[in-house]
Design a protein around this motif. Structure first.
Motif, PDB file in Angstrom:
ATOM      1  N   LEU A  13      28.155  48.124 -14.236  1.00  0.00           N
ATOM      2  CA  LEU A  13      27.235  48.294 -15.215  1.00  0.00           C
ATOM      3  C   LEU A  13      25.835  47.474 -15.067  1.00  0.00           C
ATOM      4  O   LEU A  13      24.847  47.585 -15.351  1.00  0.00           O
ATOM      5  CB  LEU A  13      27.920  47.309 -16.183  1.00  0.00           C
ATOM      6  N   ASP A  14      26.463  46.498 -13.919  1.00  0.00           N
ATOM      7  CA  ASP A  14      24.546  46.211 -13.434  1.00  0.00           C
ATOM      8  C   ASP A  14      24.341  46.689 -12.932  1.00  0.00           C
ATOM      9  O   ASP A  14      22.553  46.544 -13.111  1.00  0.00           O
ATOM     10  CB  ASP A  14      25.323  44.878 -12.384  1.00  0.00           C
ATOM     11  N   ILE A  15      24.395  47.852 -12.050  1.00  0.00           N
ATOM     12  CA  ILE A  15      23.983  48.735 -11.633  1.00  0.00           C
ATOM     13  C   ILE A  15      22.970  49.499 -12.572  1.00  0.00           C
ATOM     14  O   ILE A  15      21.671  49.804 -12.852  1.00  0.00           O
ATOM     15  CB  ILE A  15      24.614  49.351 -10.659  1.00  0.00           C
ATOM     16  N   VAL A  16      23.893  49.614 -13.506  1.00  0.00           N
ATOM     17  CA  VAL A  16      23.315  50.558 -14.857  1.00  0.00           C
ATOM     18  C   VAL A  16      22.034  49.994 -15.361  1.00  0.00           C
ATOM     19  O   VAL A  16      20.542  50.573 -15.760  1.00  0.00           O
ATOM     20  CB  VAL A  16      24.657  51.067 -15.920  1.00  0.00           C
ATOM     21  N   GLU A  17      22.355  48.639 -15.862  1.00  0.00           N
ATOM     22  CA  GLU A  17      20.984  47.936 -16.347  1.00  0.00           C
ATOM     23  C   GLU A  17      20.314  47.471 -15.644  1.00  0.00           C
ATOM     24  O   GLU A  17      18.829  47.732 -15.917  1.00  0.00           O
ATOM     25  CB  GLU A  17      21.883  46.357 -16.570  1.00  0.00           C
ATOM     26  N   ALA A  18      20.672  47.613 -14.390  1.00  0.00           N
ATOM     27  CA  ALA A  18      19.159  47.591 -12.803  1.00  0.00           C
ATOM     28  C   ALA A  18      18.058  48.915 -12.850  1.00  0.00           C
ATOM     29  O   ALA A  18      16.713  48.981 -13.527  1.00  0.00           O
ATOM     30  CB  ALA A  18      19.511  47.170 -12.013  1.00  0.00           C
ATOM     31  N   VAL A  19      18.690  49.986 -13.669  1.00  0.00           N
ATOM     32  CA  VAL A  19      18.626  51.017 -13.501  1.00  0.00           C
ATOM     33  C   VAL A  19      16.980  51.102 -14.579  1.00  0.00           C
ATOM     34  O   VAL A  19      16.097  51.736 -15.143  1.00  0.00           O
ATOM     35  CB  VAL A  19      19.115  52.313 -12.919  1.00  0.00           C
ATOM     36  N   LEU A  20      18.091  51.105 -16.130  1.00  0.00           N
ATOM     37  CA  LEU A  20      17.361  51.487 -17.340  1.00  0.00           C
ATOM     38  C   LEU A  20      16.564  50.348 -17.312  1.00  0.00           C
ATOM     39  O   LEU A  20      15.422  50.112 -17.924  1.00  0.00           O
ATOM     40  CB  LEU A  20      18.729  51.253 -18.562  1.00  0.00           C
ATOM     41  N   ASP A  21      16.223  49.178 -16.434  1.00  0.00           N
ATOM     42  CA  ASP A  21      15.524  48.199 -16.740  1.00  0.00           C
ATOM     43  C   ASP A  21      14.074  48.754 -15.685  1.00  0.00           C
ATOM     44  O   ASP A  21      12.830  47.925 -15.645  1.00  0.00           O
ATOM     45  CB  ASP A  21      15.596  46.173 -16.225  1.00  0.00           C
TER      46      ASP A  21
ATOM     47  N   MET B 274      34.866  54.043  -6.539  1.00  0.00           N
ATOM     48  CA  MET B 274      34.904  54.352  -7.874  1.00  0.00           C
ATOM     49  C   MET B 274      35.238  52.525  -8.449  1.00  0.00           C
ATOM     50  O   MET B 274      35.181  52.650  -9.328  1.00  0.00           O
ATOM     51  CB  MET B 274      36.749  54.802  -7.529  1.00  0.00           C
ATOM     52  N   GLU B 275      35.410  51.471  -7.243  1.00  0.00           N
ATOM     53  CA  GLU B 275      35.589  50.016  -7.976  1.00  0.00           C
ATOM     54  C   GLU B 275      34.325  49.767  -7.700  1.00  0.00           C
ATOM     55  O   GLU B 275      33.368  49.682  -7.055  1.00  0.00           O
ATOM     56  CB  GLU B 275      36.622  49.550  -6.117  1.00  0.00           C
ATOM     57  N   TRP B 276      34.288  49.099  -9.233  1.00  0.00           N
ATOM     58  CA  TRP B 276      32.386  47.861  -9.085  1.00  0.00           C
ATOM     59  C   TRP B 276      32.149  47.878  -7.533  1.00  0.00           C
ATOM     60  O   TRP B 276      30.830  47.180  -7.640  1.00  0.00           O
ATOM     61  CB  TRP B 276      31.672  47.818 -10.586  1.00  0.00           C
ATOM     62  N   SER B 277      33.015  46.644  -7.242  1.00  0.00           N
ATOM     63  CA  SER B 277      32.681  45.599  -6.973  1.00  0.00           C
ATOM     64  C   SER B 277      32.745  46.004  -4.928  1.00  0.00           C
ATOM     65  O   SER B 277      31.841  45.074  -4.353  1.00  0.00           O
ATOM     66  CB  SER B 277      34.426  44.686  -6.344  1.00  0.00           C
ATOM     67  N   ALA B 278      32.653  48.176  -5.265  1.00  0.00           N
ATOM     68  CA  ALA B 278      32.599  47.790  -3.688  1.00  0.00           C
ATOM     69  C   ALA B 278      31.085  48.941  -3.893  1.00  0.00           C
ATOM     70  O   ALA B 278      30.570  49.751  -3.391  1.00  0.00           O
ATOM     71  CB  ALA B 278      33.482  48.812  -2.699  1.00  0.00           C
ATOM     72  N   GLN B 279      30.381  48.894  -5.477  1.00  0.00           N
ATOM     73  CA  GLN B 279      28.824  49.839  -5.297  1.00  0.00           C
ATOM     74  C   GLN B 279      28.130  48.712  -4.773  1.00  0.00           C
ATOM     75  O   GLN B 279      26.910  49.117  -5.419  1.00  0.00           O
ATOM     76  CB  GLN B 279      29.115  50.228  -6.866  1.00  0.00           C
ATOM     77  N   HIS B 280      28.159  47.421  -4.543  1.00  0.00           N
ATOM     78  CA  HIS B 280      27.006  46.597  -4.553  1.00  0.00           C
ATOM     79  C   HIS B 280      26.691  46.138  -2.646  1.00  0.00           C
ATOM     80  O   HIS B 280      27.489  46.906  -1.751  1.00  0.00           O
ATOM     81  CB  HIS B 280      26.970  45.482  -4.789  1.00  0.00           C
TER      82      HIS B 280
ATOM     83  N   LEU C 198      23.319  58.228  -4.606  1.00  0.00           N
ATOM     84  CA  LEU C 198      24.185  57.754  -5.179  1.00  0.00           C
ATOM     85  C   LEU C 198      25.464  58.144  -5.480  1.00  0.00           C
ATOM     86  O   LEU C 198      27.142  58.916  -5.777  1.00  0.00           O
ATOM     87  CB  LEU C 198      24.381  57.037  -7.126  1.00  0.00           C
ATOM     88  N   LEU C 199      25.115  60.097  -5.253  1.00  0.00           N
ATOM     89  CA  LEU C 199      26.098  61.061  -5.182  1.00  0.00           C
ATOM     90  C   LEU C 199      26.630  61.535  -4.407  1.00  0.00           C
ATOM     91  O   LEU C 199      27.023  61.801  -3.791  1.00  0.00           O
ATOM     92  CB  LEU C 199      24.720  62.783  -5.736  1.00  0.00           C
ATOM     93  N   GLU C 200      25.625  61.310  -3.145  1.00  0.00           N
ATOM     94  CA  GLU C 200      26.576  61.130  -1.530  1.00  0.00           C
ATOM     95  C   GLU C 200      28.014  60.259  -2.038  1.00  0.00           C
ATOM     96  O   GLU C 200      28.631  61.328  -0.999  1.00  0.00           O
ATOM     97  CB  GLU C 200      25.415  60.577  -0.665  1.00  0.00           C
ATOM     98  N   SER C 201      27.786  59.424  -2.098  1.00  0.00           N
ATOM     99  CA  SER C 201      29.350  59.083  -1.845  1.00  0.00           C
ATOM    100  C   SER C 201      28.948  57.561  -2.938  1.00  0.00           C
ATOM    101  O   SER C 201      28.558  56.549  -2.514  1.00  0.00           O
ATOM    102  CB  SER C 201      29.403  57.927  -0.548  1.00  0.00           C
ATOM    103  N   LEU C 202      30.254  57.087  -4.076  1.00  0.00           N
ATOM    104  CA  LEU C 202      30.417  56.663  -4.889  1.00  0.00           C
ATOM    105  C   LEU C 202      31.497  56.189  -5.051  1.00  0.00           C
ATOM    106  O   LEU C 202      31.919  56.507  -5.360  1.00  0.00           O
ATOM    107  CB  LEU C 202      29.955  57.185  -6.209  1.00  0.00           C
TER     108      LEU C 202
ATOM    109  N   GLN D 116      15.423  49.162 -10.168  1.00  0.00           N
ATOM    110  CA  GLN D 116      17.307  49.059  -9.082  1.00  0.00           C
ATOM    111  C   GLN D 116      16.502  48.968  -7.793  1.00  0.00           C
ATOM    112  O   GLN D 116      17.399  48.998  -6.586  1.00  0.00           O
ATOM    113  CB  GLN D 116      17.758  50.485  -9.341  1.00  0.00           C
ATOM    114  N   GLY D 117      15.277  48.864  -7.043  1.00  0.00           N
ATOM    115  CA  GLY D 117      14.843  49.113  -5.651  1.00  0.00           C
ATOM    116  C   GLY D 117      15.521  50.997  -4.961  1.00  0.00           C
ATOM    117  O   GLY D 117      15.598  51.043  -5.529  1.00  0.00           O
ATOM    118  N   THR D 118      14.289  50.663  -4.025  1.00  0.00           N
ATOM    119  CA  THR D 118      13.975  51.752  -3.549  1.00  0.00           C
ATOM    120  C   THR D 118      15.596  52.157  -2.839  1.00  0.00           C
ATOM    121  O   THR D 118      14.822  53.588  -2.459  1.00  0.00           O
ATOM    122  CB  THR D 118      12.691  51.342  -2.941  1.00  0.00           C
TER     123      THR D 118
END
Length: 69
Positions: free
Chosen positions: A37-45, A63-69, A57-61, A48-50
Motif C-alpha cells: 500500500l505504501d508503494i501504491v500511495e507513493a505512485v499515486l502521489d 508477494m510479501e509487502w515487507s520484501a518489496q522495499h 516492477l514487472l521483472e520481479s515482485l 515513488q522515486g525514479t
C-alpha cells in the motif's frame, strides 16, 4: 470459469483476447495488484522515486509487502 453464451472462458483470457496482449504479460500485470500500500500511495502521489518503474516492477515482485522495499 464463467460460462456465457455457451462458451466457457476464464475472465483473464477474455481480456487477453480483447486487448491482443500476451497471457504472460497479463499475468505479470495482474501481480501489480499485490503492491504494498505504501508503494501504491507513493505512485499515486508522484513520490515513488525514479527507481520505481513499471518495467522493474514487472521483472520481479515479491508477494510479501515487507520484501518489496
Amino acid at each position: 470459469m464463467i460460462v456465457a453464451h455457451g462458451e466457457s472462458r476464464a475472465p483473464r483470457q477474455r481480456h487477453v483476447d480483447r486487448e491482443g496482449i500476451a497471457p504472460s504479460y497479463m499475468t505479470r500485470f495482474l501481480l501489480l495488484t499485490l503492491l504494498a500500500l505504501d508503494i501504491v500511495e507513493a505512485v499515486l502521489d508522484g513520490k515513488q522515486g525514479t527507481e520505481v518503474t513499471l518495467t522493474r516492477l514487472l521483472e520481479s515482485l515479491p508477494m510479501e509487502w515487507s520484501a518489496q522495499h
